[in-house]
Design a protein around this motif. Structure first.
Motif, short mmCIF file in Angstrom:
data_model
loop_
_atom_site.label_atom_id
_atom_site.label_comp_id
_atom_site.label_asym_id
_atom_site.label_seq_id
_atom_site.Cartn_x
_atom_site.Cartn_y
_atom_site.Cartn_z
N ALA A 88 -25.66 -4.67 -0.14
CA ALA A 88 -25.35 -4.49 1.20
C ALA A 88 -25.78 -3.09 1.75
CB ALA A 88 -23.61 -4.15 1.16
N MET A 89 -26.01 -2.10 0.94
CA MET A 89 -26.69 -0.81 1.62
C MET A 89 -28.07 -0.94 2.02
SD MET A 89 -24.42 1.76 1.11
CE MET A 89 -25.59 3.09 1.20
N LYS A 90 -28.89 -2.11 1.56
CA LYS A 90 -30.30 -2.32 1.98
C LYS A 90 -30.43 -2.92 3.27
CE LYS A 90 -32.02 -2.41 -2.65
NZ LYS A 90 -32.80 -3.32 -3.65
N VAL A 91 -29.14 -3.95 3.64
CA VAL A 91 -29.35 -4.69 5.05
C VAL A 91 -28.46 -4.09 5.99
CG1 VAL A 91 -28.87 -6.90 5.62
CG2 VAL A 91 -29.52 -6.91 3.54
N PRO A 92 -29.22 -3.75 7.20
CA PRO A 92 -28.60 -2.94 8.21
C PRO A 92 -27.20 -3.90 8.72
CG PRO A 92 -31.04 -3.11 8.72
CD PRO A 92 -30.61 -3.85 7.45
N VAL A 93 -26.19 -3.28 9.28
CA VAL A 93 -25.11 -4.12 9.81
C VAL A 93 -25.26 -4.76 10.94
CG1 VAL A 93 -24.34 -2.15 11.36
CG2 VAL A 93 -22.80 -3.91 10.14
N ALA A 139 -35.79 -6.43 3.68
CA ALA A 139 -34.98 -5.43 3.42
C ALA A 139 -34.56 -5.21 2.00
CB ALA A 139 -33.91 -5.46 4.41
N LEU A 140 -34.07 -6.48 1.53
CA LEU A 140 -33.64 -6.58 0.20
C LEU A 140 -34.74 -6.26 -0.90
CD1 LEU A 140 -31.43 -9.50 0.66
CD2 LEU A 140 -30.60 -7.28 0.07
N ALA A 141 -35.85 -7.02 -0.39
CA ALA A 141 -36.96 -6.82 -1.46
C ALA A 141 -37.45 -5.27 -1.86
CB ALA A 141 -38.08 -7.79 -1.03
N ASP A 142 -37.39 -4.52 -0.62
CA ASP A 142 -37.84 -3.01 -0.99
C ASP A 142 -39.28 -2.78 -1.38
OD1 ASP A 142 -37.67 -0.34 -0.79
OD2 ASP A 142 -36.40 -0.16 -2.67
N GLY A 143 -40.36 -3.76 -0.96
CA GLY A 143 -41.34 -3.84 -1.40
C GLY A 143 -41.79 -4.73 -2.52
N GLY A 144 -40.97 -5.44 -2.80
CA GLY A 144 -40.87 -6.54 -3.73
C GLY A 144 -41.41 -7.98 -3.19
N ASP A 145 -41.27 -8.94 -3.82
CA ASP A 145 -41.46 -10.40 -3.33
C ASP A 145 -40.06 -10.66 -2.45
OD1 ASP A 145 -40.96 -13.23 -3.37
OD2 ASP A 145 -42.91 -13.22 -4.12
N PRO A 146 -40.26 -10.95 -1.12
CA PRO A 146 -39.44 -11.19 -0.27
C PRO A 146 -38.73 -12.58 -0.58
CG PRO A 146 -41.18 -11.90 0.75
CD PRO A 146 -41.65 -10.96 -0.34
N TYR A 147 -39.27 -13.76 -0.93
CA TYR A 147 -38.32 -14.77 -1.55
C TYR A 147 -37.63 -14.53 -2.63
CZ TYR A 147 -37.33 -19.64 -2.82
OH TYR A 147 -36.50 -20.58 -2.99
#
Length: 490
Positions: A88-93, A139-147
């Protein structure tokens, strides 16, 4: 009150509100007036803002830092709350709210486009959904693989690379089995209708009860695309009917019954907590798939179901229970995933996995999706897609933003293969009981070994604990080979 007690009390309220949001979604797909869609989208967006605010509340972080778990249950609660908090902290409201709003509207637009076989009417909305999913994934991946970031939301700890490797291990055996079946020269009967809708719904309710679904804590309604909803004391399932075909209704219901029984079977002490729902979608699908296939499409159950169908619909053009068993397991390269036989089903999932992974990574655009789908379907199934409702418009998952969900169906089949092999070893009475319409010995074993634990254990550990062996695709392949070699005299 300790930090842990405060954390759990706050989380219970959050889960209660999430159940309300789920009920709004259920209502939208079953009984909501069509004209209410714009208002419902705003309602769901507003409630998602509230939920996001609670999930990312700074107090949650403070309680997590101070909480001192006293046992394995508390440790599991904290693990799952921390996971939800970190995501939740990674995804803007505003992004979370907009996803809720757009996907709520999208569901209705998709349903109308599907009914009209009009891809063009839906593509602009789907493009919005994909753009939002890509933003969430980034947002969730934070530079990693988005899928992988989206997949992790449905199957924690799983990666696209691991799914691809699993699919690579399954595909050769599935393709070989399909080729031998289609080359066997044998064909199975097709039931002859029509099938009265009221009789279908009566029989499908009887099937749900036979598999242990508690209608005092649930209900069965109709929807465009069958689904289950809720947890604990309010678990609802849906089905669909067709005057020309009965198996779609029966097996949609038995499939969703598996989901519903999982939620109803969780230890009541976990109600409205992170442990009070299924641990992952792969495990959830293991329950729906084993109910639907290993149990529901077994020779034992076929005898009982054939008798009930004859009472409801007459002889249906098949000569006895053996022919009926063949009809329910007929292998053919059909268009529709939810109606696919067990041999073809995972090939449908592999197609969707590759396409959605490319969509989220930006290697495929929405404008090119229908052509990509049609080309891949022709290559994999040897049949050209005849209309969009049999192709790219058939599933509700992408319209409602469920990217990373599809692979969990095949993962669920793999888990189900492992569980069924262990069930056969541990519960020899499952088959004679099921021949009388009593699924209790089988479903009771599943409730004891899997369902009661909810989210207490992580998925691979849960399956290994239930079966006594590490997760492997081989039990599924052995099951399919044994079943269809017998059916088709291979």
């Amino acid at each position: 009150m300790t930090a842990y007690d405060a954390l759990l009390a706050f989380t219970r309220d959050t889960h209660a509100l999430a159940e309300v949001l789920g009920r709004l979604s259920w209502d939208q797909e079953t009984v909501m007036p069509r004209g209410a869609a714009p208002q419902r989208a705003e309602e769901m967006a507003a409630l998602e803002k509230v939920l996001h605010g609670r999930r990312s509340d700074p107090r949650v972080g403070e309680w997590l830092a101070a909480a001192e778990p006293s046992d394995d249950v508390a440790r599991a609660q904290i693990r799952l709350i921390r996971r939800a908090y970190d995501r939740a902290m990674k995804v803007p409201v505003d992004l979370a709210s907009e996803i809720a709003r757009v996907t709520s509207l999208s569901q209705g637009i998709w349903a109308e486009a599907r009914a009209a076989d009009d891809v063009a009417a839906f593509l602009p909305t789907l493009a919005q959904v994909v753009d939002l999913a890509r933003a969430e994934a980034a947002a969730l991946a934070d530079g990693g693989d988005p899928y992988d970031a989206l997949l992790d939301g449905h199957e924690p700890g799983m990666s696209g690379a691991a799914i691809a490797a699993l699919f690579d291990s399954l595909r050769p055996g599935l393709v070989d089995l399909r080729q031998r079946i289609l080359g066997s020269g044998r064909d199975m009967a097709i039931l002859q209708g029509p099938f009265d809708e009221a009789a279908q719904l009566r029989l499908t309710t009887e099937c749900a009860r036979a598999f242990g679904y508690d209608l005092d804590r649930g209900r069965i309604d109709k929807a465009v695309h069958p689904f289950s909803s809720g947890s604990g004391l309010d678990v609802r399932i849906t089905t669909r009917t067709s005057p020309d075909e009965i198996f779609g209704c029966l097996y949609s219901t038995i499939h969703e019954t598996g989901h519903g029984c999982y939620e109803q079977g969780i230890d009541r002490a976990y109600l409205l907590t992170p442990l009070g729902t299924g641990v992952s979608m792969g495990v959830h699908e293991s329950q729906s798939r084993i109910y639907e296939n290993q149990l529901g499409r077994s020779r034992a159950f076929a005898g009982w179901l054939h008798g009930r169908c004859v009472e409801a619909f007459g002889d249906m053009g098949v000569a006895g229970a053996d022919a009926f068993y063949g009809a329910m397991n007929r292998v053919e390269a059909g268009y529709i995933r939810t109606e696919a036989d067990e041999v073809h089903y995972n090939l449908h999932i592999m197609l969707r996995f590759d396409l959605e992974r490319a969509l989220i990574r930006g290697a495929l655009e929405v404008a090119d999706l229908e052509a990509a789908w049609n080309d891949r379907f022709k290559a994999d199934f040897g049949v050209a897609v005849d209309r969009p409702s049999n192709g790219v418009l058939q599933d509700v998952h992408w319209p409602v933003g469920l990217f990373g969900y599809f692979p969990t169906y095949t993962l669920g089949n793999v888990y189900a293969g492992c569980l069924f092999e262990a069930l056969q070893r541990d519960v020899p009475e499952w088959e004679p009981a099921l021949a009388t319409g009593d699924a209790g010995p089988a479903t009771g074993w599943l409730r004891e070994r899997v369902q009661q634990y909810g989210g207490l254990y992580e998925a691979p550990a849960l399956i290994a604990q239930a079966t006594g062996a590490a997760v492997s695709a081989q039990p599924l392949l052995r099951y399919l080979e044994t079943k269809f070699a017998d059916l088709y005299d291979l």
